[in-house]
Design an enzyme around this catalytic site. Structure first.
Site, PDB file in Angstrom:
ATOM      1  N   HIS A   1     -16.321   3.962  -4.694  1.00 31.31           N
ATOM      2  CA  HIS A   1     -15.406   5.096  -4.504  1.00 31.31           C
ATOM      3  C   HIS A   1     -15.559   6.149  -5.598  1.00 31.31           C
ATOM      4  CE1 HIS A   1     -12.453   2.889  -1.567  1.00 31.31           C
ATOM      5  NE2 HIS A   1     -13.721   2.890  -1.172  1.00 31.31           N
TER       6      HIS A   1
ATOM      7  N   ASN B   1     -10.631  -4.084  -1.412  1.00 31.34           N
ATOM      8  CA  ASN B   1     -10.511  -3.062  -2.456  1.00 31.34           C
ATOM      9  C   ASN B   1      -9.576  -3.520  -3.578  1.00 31.34           C
ATOM     10  OD1 ASN B   1     -12.156  -0.876  -1.583  1.00 31.34           O
ATOM     11  ND2 ASN B   1     -10.693  -0.456   0.046  1.00 31.34           N
TER      12      ASN B   1
ATOM     13  N   ARG C   1       0.834  -1.200   0.000  1.00 28.56           N
ATOM     14  CA  ARG C   1       0.000   0.000   0.000  1.00 28.56           C
ATOM     15  C   ARG C   1       0.871   1.254   0.000  1.00 28.56           C
ATOM     16  NH1 ARG C   1      -4.608   1.840   4.503  1.00 28.56           N
ATOM     17  NH2 ARG C   1      -5.003   3.871   3.564  1.00 28.56           N
TER      18      ARG C   1
ATOM     19  N   TYR D   1     -13.911  10.593  -2.065  1.00 28.10           N
ATOM     20  CA  TYR D   1     -12.967  10.136  -3.090  1.00 28.10           C
ATOM     21  C   TYR D   1     -13.038  10.998  -4.343  1.00 28.10           C
ATOM     22  CZ  TYR D   1     -12.063   5.928  -0.366  1.00 28.10           C
ATOM     23  OH  TYR D   1     -11.681   5.053   0.629  1.00 28.10           O
TER      24      TYR D   1
ATOM     25  N   CYS E   1     -19.080  -1.629   0.759  1.00 31.62           N
ATOM     26  CA  CYS E   1     -18.218  -0.506   1.121  1.00 31.62           C
ATOM     27  C   CYS E   1     -18.893   0.239   2.272  1.00 31.62           C
ATOM     28  CB  CYS E   1     -18.028   0.422  -0.076  1.00 31.62           C
ATOM     29  SG  CYS E   1     -16.957   1.848   0.224  1.00 31.62           S
TER      30      CYS E   1
END
Length: 421
Positions: free
Chosen positions: A194, A144, A90, A244, A164
């Protein structure tokens, strides 16, 4: 009823356990299996999970295992909450795109594509093993990028629904502002995972009064501050975009900000270290306050509600989920995966009708859906050219020179996770 959580060693898990304990009348879990290859983390999380159940007098049994096949065998539902490559991967997703002047984020843009490429093959392997041991099990995906992963699962014929926590977060926030119970708030939530907008906020159900204009008039500053967007933009749109959307509406500003501070992954890694130390304390028998800063707020309640509805229990009949479009948004293919309100039952999720979308939103949804098509193709078939085309198609990139540089960096940073590389 047996549930399995793949990625059960996540520091998120105590949030999920707390929801299972508090909402046991909605979802009467008899056995909960936490599955994770990281045995050390798994035992810390599992120990706290058992103490949470004991404190709240939950009679269910919690077990832990590193054996995926044994863990999912006989499960009525399997929740996926894994992170391939961990926080280290990440951190890379959030940093190397910045070198090319692009947003570094783990679910959208170049970083989001990297995560999809690492994740889709792993999730499909897990789902196939679930199908071999228990073909009737539902798969609830919280991994995700949820939209792409859910589409991969559905396309492969699995009984899957994506989840989500953005929508339930808005629901709870609006309920507080309106001083009503969360169950009274229905969202006209439309878009892709998102990439969503709240077009309306209705009291009492899908046909209730739309109080969004009142919310914006009376609480616009609070809502805009939470989104890190200007109040004048929210007022001008007349809807509430997901936070987002800031990556799209203020791309260059976000890139500058991200270049001046540690990555979110670095912050979370430090937080996880502290959380795991807490989880090891045998006196701790509830989720710590620090967990609220980890992310995933209200995830447990959304997961319990969805599982209960899919398994024929007492879940809400209408929930925001990720599922096939099936004509709901007429400008998208039927097999695109969208995030909208849907009727959920033991046969799965059926999207509710939504009003015609303004081109401002429909255009971006169509563009990102096209990117997701290419991203899934790259995840399933591999190849540098497919990665390049997916990056070139993304509205946060769209320039061939940037796409070339990002392709090289993506492959270099993820080679160990890409069989074809």
């Amino acid at each position: 009823m047996k549930l399995a959580v793949v990625g059960g060693g996540s520091t998120y898990t105590p949030e999920l356990i707390d929801g299972f304990a508090r909402l046991r009348d909605t979802l009467p879990v008899e056995e909960l299996v936490l599955v994770d290859p990281a045995a050390d983390r798994l035992e810390l999380v599992g120990g706290l999970a058992r103490r949470i159940f004991a404190k709240q007098d939950h009679a269910g049994k919690i077990t832990t295992t590193t054996d995926l096949d044994a863990g999912v065998a006989g499960a009525d539902a399997v929740l996926l909450q894994l992170r391939v490559g961990g926080q280290a991967a990440r951190n890379q997703d959030e940093t190397w795109p910045l070198e090319c002047g692009c947003v570094g984020q783990e679910t959208t843009g170049a970083g989001g594509l990297a995560k999809a490429l690492r994740t889709v093959p792993v999730v499909l392997d897990i789902a196939e093993r679930v199908r071999r041991t228990n073909p009737d099990a539902w798969i609830i995906d919280f991994t995700n990028p949820v939209g792409i992963v859910t589409r991969a699962l559905l396309q492969a014929g699995h009984k899957a629904v994506g989840l989500c926590n953005v929508a339930i977060g808005f629901q709870r926030k609006f309920a507080r502002l309106l001083e009503v119970e969360p169950g009274q708030v229905h969202l006209d939530h439309v878009g892709l995972n998102h990439l969503t907008w709240e077009l309306g906020v209705r009291l009492g159900g899908p046909d209730g009064e739309n109080v969004l204009p009142k919310l914006l008039a009376e609480h616009g500053d609070t809502i805009a501050d939470d989104l890190h967007m200007p109040r004048k933009l929210v007022d001008r749109l007349g809807v509430v975009p997901s936070y987002y959307l800031r990556y799209f509406y203020a791309h260059d500003e976000v890139v500058r900000e991200l270049g001046t501070k540690p990555s979110r992954a670095a912050e979370v890694a430090a937080m996880e270290k502290e959380l795991l130390e807490m989880y090891g304390d045998p006196a701790l028998d509830e989720k710590p306050e620090l967990l609220a800063k980890r992310g995933g707020a209200f995830y447990s309640e959304a997961a319990v509600d969805l599982a209960a509805s899919l398994l024929g229990g007492g879940g809400s009949p209408v929930q925001v989920v990720n599922t096939y479009n099936k004509g709901t948004l007429p400008f998208l293919p039927d097999d695109a995966v969208i995030e909208v309100q849907a009727r959920v039952g033991h046969d799965g999720a059926v999207p509710l009708a939504v009003p015609a979308l303004d081109p401002l939103y429909a255009g971006l949804i169509a563009n990102v859906t096209a990117y997701e098509d290419l991203a899934l193709e790259a995840a399933l078939r591999g190849g540098r050219d497919r990665v390049f085309k997916a990056l070139l198609s993304h509205p946060l990139i769209g320039q061939y020179d940037q796409a070339e540089q990002l392709t090289d960096r993506l492959i270099a940073h993820n080679r160990e996770h890409l069989a074809w590389a």
